[in-house]
Design an enzyme around this catalytic site. Structure first.
Site, short mmCIF file in Angstrom:
data_model
loop_
_atom_site.label_atom_id
_atom_site.label_comp_id
_atom_site.label_asym_id
_atom_site.label_seq_id
_atom_site.Cartn_x
_atom_site.Cartn_y
_atom_site.Cartn_z
N ASP A 23 0.77 -1.24 -0.04
CA ASP A 23 -0.02 0.16 0.02
C ASP A 23 1.07 1.11 -0.04
O ASP A 23 1.82 1.32 0.46
CB ASP A 23 -0.80 0.11 1.29
CG ASP A 23 -2.11 0.96 0.96
OD1 ASP A 23 -2.20 1.48 -0.07
OD2 ASP A 23 -2.61 1.20 2.18
N THR A 69 -11.17 -6.76 -4.75
CA THR A 69 -12.54 -6.57 -5.52
C THR A 69 -12.92 -5.15 -5.05
O THR A 69 -13.83 -4.65 -6.10
CB THR A 69 -13.47 -7.63 -4.70
OG1 THR A 69 -13.67 -7.32 -3.35
CG2 THR A 69 -13.24 -9.04 -5.05
N ASN A 71 -11.14 -2.70 -5.14
CA ASN A 71 -10.17 -1.61 -6.06
C ASN A 71 -10.94 -1.42 -7.59
O ASN A 71 -10.47 -0.40 -8.43
CB ASN A 71 -8.99 -2.11 -6.31
CG ASN A 71 -8.01 -1.87 -5.03
OD1 ASN A 71 -7.22 -2.92 -4.97
ND2 ASN A 71 -8.38 -0.99 -4.39
N GLU A 210 1.11 -12.90 12.96
CA GLU A 210 1.77 -11.63 13.39
C GLU A 210 1.67 -10.40 12.31
O GLU A 210 2.14 -10.70 11.34
CB GLU A 210 3.37 -11.97 13.83
CG GLU A 210 3.70 -13.05 14.83
CD GLU A 210 2.92 -12.97 16.12
OE1 GLU A 210 2.88 -11.41 16.59
OE2 GLU A 210 2.41 -13.42 16.92
C1 IPE Z 1 -5.51 -2.76 -0.12
O1 IPE Z 1 -5.15 -1.41 -0.33
C2 IPE Z 1 -5.59 -3.53 -1.43
C3 IPE Z 1 -4.19 -3.59 -1.94
C4 IPE Z 1 -3.17 -3.46 -1.58
C5 IPE Z 1 -4.43 -4.29 -3.16
P1 IPE Z 1 -6.16 -0.28 -0.41
O2 IPE Z 1 -5.53 1.13 -0.73
O3 IPE Z 1 -7.14 -0.67 -1.47
O4 IPE Z 1 -7.03 -0.28 0.87
P2 IPE Z 1 -8.19 0.63 1.61
O5 IPE Z 1 -9.19 0.92 0.77
O6 IPE Z 1 -7.39 1.90 1.61
O7 IPE Z 1 -8.08 0.05 2.94
C1 IPE Z 2 -1.49 0.23 -3.23
O1 IPE Z 2 -1.19 1.55 -3.43
C2 IPE Z 2 -1.86 -0.42 -4.78
C3 IPE Z 2 -2.93 -0.75 -4.81
C4 IPE Z 2 -4.02 -0.91 -3.94
C5 IPE Z 2 -3.52 -1.41 -6.08
P1 IPE Z 2 -2.50 2.84 -3.46
O2 IPE Z 2 -2.96 2.73 -4.77
O3 IPE Z 2 -3.62 2.28 -2.55
O4 IPE Z 2 -1.64 3.96 -2.72
P2 IPE Z 2 -2.38 4.90 -1.49
O5 IPE Z 2 -3.09 3.99 -0.52
O6 IPE Z 2 -3.71 5.76 -2.57
O7 IPE Z 2 -1.27 5.80 -1.27
MG MG Z 3 -4.09 2.39 -0.64
#
Ligand code: IPE
Ligand code: IPE
Ligand code: MG
Length: 249
Positions: A23, A69, A71, A210
């Protein structure tokens, strides 16, 4: 620095399975004054480093949460870019995976991926299927609630068709319906970017994992960060409901 940390890892106490919520790509791009997709592109280097570091250590499985799902609710442009990046990355990495004896696998509702992404994924899986050093499992169009619902439906079907008695369902039966069937539960789950949540990832499988949260944004995650997480994991006392005294034998 890297070699220092690596030497602190107890090779006899390595987790057999590490799950990672990658993330922070979007925030990293923003910090650099660039569009979100720039962050995703730079996340590929972190995937490469992490995979290589895990394989070198002897970790047997790593699962990377690449697309949930939920995303799909992102702007269409970003979703399309992520799907193209997936195709590109798999195609360009297969040779390295083979060189390093790493087997690509995937969990999630894969059939609902765009046809091109699905095809590249299946080819990657097929072309690496004989590799034995480590499984690299991509969670794509994955969510734990989806996975659990699928398992329940499949069990219900079996009962309806008289292949199974409800009374015979136990943890093992249930786990054999999950997409992670045959893979040990992750002992360590890492999430980058400072968010302290699970976001629908492997809910059943992390019952006793963990959890390790780091503020590092995914595009900046490097081997030493993985080493740090493993060292932290190895310094924890995993009690599984017992007392501390019971563990010292
Ligand atoms: C979780 O990240 C999903 C992936 C890393 C693929 P998100 O960025 O989508 O999570 P939320 O919505 O902030 O919890
Ligand atoms: C994780 O990074 C990648 C995916 C969820 C595909 P993010 O795109 O969620 O990045 P932030 O959370 O917006 O910084
Ligand atoms: Mg994210």
């Amino acid at each position: 620095m890297t070699t220092d940390l690596k030497s602190k890892i107890n090779m006899d106490k390595l987790p057999k399975h590490i799950a990672i919520i990658m993330d922070g790509n979007g925030r990293w791009a923003k910090q650099h004054g660039k569009p979100r997709v720039f962050g995703h592109r730079n996340g590929v280097k972190a995937v490469r480093e992490t995979t290589e570091a895990a394989a070198e250590l002897g970790v047997e499985n790593i699962t990377l949460y690449a697309f949930s799902t939920e995303n799909w609710n992102r702007p269409r442009f970003e979703v399309n870019a992520l799907m193209s990046l997936l195709v590109e990355t798999i195609r360009s990495e297969v040779a390295t995976l083979n060189k390093n004896n790493i087997r690509l696998k995937a969990i999630g509702d894969l059939k609902k991926l765009p046809a091109k992404s699905y095809k590249a994924l299946m080819e990657g899986i097929e072309n690496t299927k004989n590799n034995t050093r480590m499984n690299l499992i991509l969670a794509l169009n994955y969510s734990a609630k989806w996975e659990i619902m699928e398992a329940i439906k499949s069990l219900a079907d079996k009962i309806e068709n008289k292949q199974l008695f409800a009374a015979d369902i136990d943890e093992k039966t249930f786990e054999s319906e999950l997409s992670t069937k045959g893979i040990p539960d992750p002992e360590l789950m890492i999430r980058t970017s400072g968010e302290n949540r699970i976001s629908n990832f492997l809910l059943w499988q992390i019952a006793y994992a963990e959890l390790y949260f780091t503020p590092i944004l995914w595009p900046e995650f490097r081997k030493e960060h993985l080493y740090q997480a493993i060292i932290d994991f190895q310094n924890r006392e995993r009690r599984f409901g017992m007392t501390s005294e019971q563990l010292v034998k």
